[in-house]
Each structure stands twice: as structure tokens, then as C-alpha cells.
Design a protein around this motif. Sequence first.
Motif, PDB file in Angstrom:
ATOM      1  N   VAL A  13      33.313  60.526  22.961  1.00  0.00           N
ATOM      2  CA  VAL A  13      33.949  60.168  21.696  1.00  0.00           C
ATOM      3  C   VAL A  13      35.358  59.680  21.989  1.00  0.00           C
ATOM      4  O   VAL A  13      36.151  60.398  22.617  1.00  0.00           O
ATOM      5  N   LEU A  23      32.825  65.763  15.092  1.00  0.00           N
ATOM      6  CA  LEU A  23      31.623  65.352  15.809  1.00  0.00           C
ATOM      7  C   LEU A  23      31.512  66.087  17.140  1.00  0.00           C
ATOM      8  O   LEU A  23      30.428  66.584  17.507  1.00  0.00           O
ATOM      9  N   ALA A 313      30.852  61.984  10.472  1.00  0.00           N
ATOM     10  CA  ALA A 313      30.601  62.755  11.682  1.00  0.00           C
ATOM     11  C   ALA A 313      29.431  63.715  11.495  1.00  0.00           C
ATOM     12  O   ALA A 313      28.586  63.876  12.390  1.00  0.00           O
ATOM     13  N   ALA A 317      25.947  63.519  13.609  1.00  0.00           N
ATOM     14  CA  ALA A 317      25.449  64.636  14.417  1.00  0.00           C
ATOM     15  C   ALA A 317      24.032  65.008  13.996  1.00  0.00           C
ATOM     16  O   ALA A 317      23.150  65.199  14.844  1.00  0.00           O
TER      17      ALA A 317
END
Length: 416
Positions: A13, A23, A313, A317
Amino acid sequence: MGSIAETSVACVVAGGGPAGMVLGLLLARSGVDVAVLEKYPDFLRDFRGDTVHASTLNLLDELGLGDRFAALPQQRERRLTMEFDDGVIGEDFSRLPGRHQHIALVPQWDFLNLLAEAAAESPHFHLAQNAEVDGLLRQGGRVCGVRYTDKDTGRVGEVRAPLVVAADGRHSTVRDLLDLRPRSSAAPHDCLYVRIPRLPGDPDGTFLRFSATGGLIMINRGDYWQAALLIAKNMAQAARADDGAWTRRTIARLAPYTSERMAAIGARDIAVLQIRIDRLARWWVPGALLIGDAAHAMSPIAGVGVNLAIQDAVAAARILVPALRRGRVSEKELARVQRRRQWPTVITQAAQRKAQERFVAASIADDGAAPAPLRLPQPLRVLRHWRGFPYLLGRVVGLGIRPERLTGSLEPLSHG
């Protein structure tokens, strides 16, 4: 925290803001090895978005972090009132479903430190700070990792991953490296941020004033006010001229109780935020996904940007964990994330543009002029007399469009 030793993870990330940290936390708790690369040495930067809405507070509860967040220094607002020249409209959060009937105003660095500490409890989470992503690795037409510079040592490193997520904000480096260009909507204003000492006898809560002679938001920070003054595009230099005299006069006119203490404010105390609203047509390429402001920059109107990015996020996920466990993320799965989050973004940005056109453009101060009063549009003048309107507005702002939930979707969600 610091430099990263891992050269291969399941997901890397770029960006350690709210979207990137949430996240990273979610992936790590789901057993997915994730590296978050943040280009600054810490999270301590003023005038970042720090309005945490009930949708995010509910998420923190699901993650077992609600009590830790509640211990952070913060201001809680159950109601917000927006004052116009011909009356007021309110947002009332006191009837929101769930545990939280308020929004929280908390310094973003405290929030990010909390997320980083919680994520670091998992062996699957790796955070490198002062690590600036400045290149992408590619193989077979796919992005397969990043190249970064350790700004402490000058060393250039690489991290390989089946998925790169760009959560590096509205000036996204990864987006530029992918040669993606967002479509922009004109914003009639920028914003000046000023710290003003807060004294006994000042109002308690957040103060919002929209007038034909200026637009001002005052956020209570305990011992000081964080003032956000709306200005016309490209007016920042003039607003700071003569050591900020125009800015001092305008704020004092809109918040008279600050008049005497404004004398200590100079041009060096004025920060400028350039406002933009934009959105990518496509938020992904093979091997890479963009979320938050990297995919869709938001206006500060209603303080929704942080919360919308966090919802991105959560959706990413939930959708991508199974693929990340397999070690390969398909284009179809990346497209699912965009489909899930695109229409809440479109609706929210449309509402922000409408507010800009109707309220903000008319609120940009013009010294020496004698403009007509800024009046509420007829529909709002009618709706403000409906008892349920403040609660409806509070629900739209506090929970947002399509809030995301975690329950049962990211097993295993261990807290260690």
C-alpha cells in the motif's frame, strides 16, 4: 516501524493516510502479509481532514478499537448548525442508529497512530515511514510491486506484491506513474487555515457561517480554534498580503468574538488548501488499485473525505482478501471494488458540487462590495421547518451513502 526488510508481500500500500492504514490493518488481521509505505517520517501534519463520522466509529467498534479511539483527545458534536444570512439549518446526529449519535473531531495524527499501533500487533503488518514510492515494477503487462527510496538512508529498495494499492492522496504519485488522469470538476474556492487562540466565553461547538460577505468554519480544538476561511480561486497571495490583513479583517467580521486576538495572526500563520473535486474513470489497472483521494478527490464540504476513503478500504479488503490469499488478484475482482464504491462517490461529489454552486461561491468574501444577503434556496427554507429534516440530514452526513460493514466478511479477524 521504520525501514522495511520484506521484499515480497501479498499487498503493498502506497500511503499511510486513513485509507491506507485501515486497509493495512484489515488485511493483516485477515492473515494477509501487507506492507504500507508512508513517505513522511511521522503522521504529524496539521490541517488534515479529521472529521470522523459515525460510519467510521461503528467500524472501529467492529475492530475492537472503539474504546481506544474514545480515549483520544477529541471534540464530539451531536448537532451542527449552519448559519446563513436569512436563517439556519441544522444537522442532528442524536438519532443515528447504533452506538454513536455524534461525529468526532480528532487530530488525524492521533487517529493514524492508533491504527498503526493496532496493526503492528499483527505479524502480517509491516510499516515503513520516510519511504517514498517513486517507481512501479511491472511484469507481463501487470504491476507487480513498487520501487521506493528510504529517505533516511537514501537507499533504493523494491517490494514485490501481486497487488499494489495507491492510497497516496489527491496528488498521488502512483496515479501519475500509471499515467491515469482524473476528470476534474471546477471548484470556485480554496481554503485558508488559521489557528486562533480559544478563550473562556467562546462558543463551545463547531461554528459554520455562510454569508454574502464570507464563509467560515471554526472547529473547537480545546485551547485553540482551527479556522477555515473560504476564498476565491487564486486569491491566496492577496489574502496573505500586508501580513494577512485581509484575512484578519474577514475572520473578525464573521466571528466577532475573535477580533482582538486576530492582531497576533500574520501571513506565516496562514496555510492554504487548494480545493478540488475529481474522479478517475477507472480505478484500477492489472495489478494495481486506487482508493480514497487517489481515485476521487473530495471537497472538504461536510467533512466526508476521510470517511469515504475508509469505506473504500473496507470494501477493498472484503472483496480482495480471498484473492490475496490465493496470490493473484484478477481484473474482475478489482472492477468489483470500483463498482461497489463508485456510486456512493458519484452521489457525494454531486452533492458537494451543488453546495459549492449555491453556498460556497456566494460566500467568497469580496471586501468593499455590498452584496445581496445569501439566502437559503426555497426548498431548504421549507424543509428546515420540518421536524425530521435535521435528523435526515444528520443521517446522510453521519453514515454516508452505502456505509460498509465487516461482520462475518473477513474471517479470521484476530486482534493479535
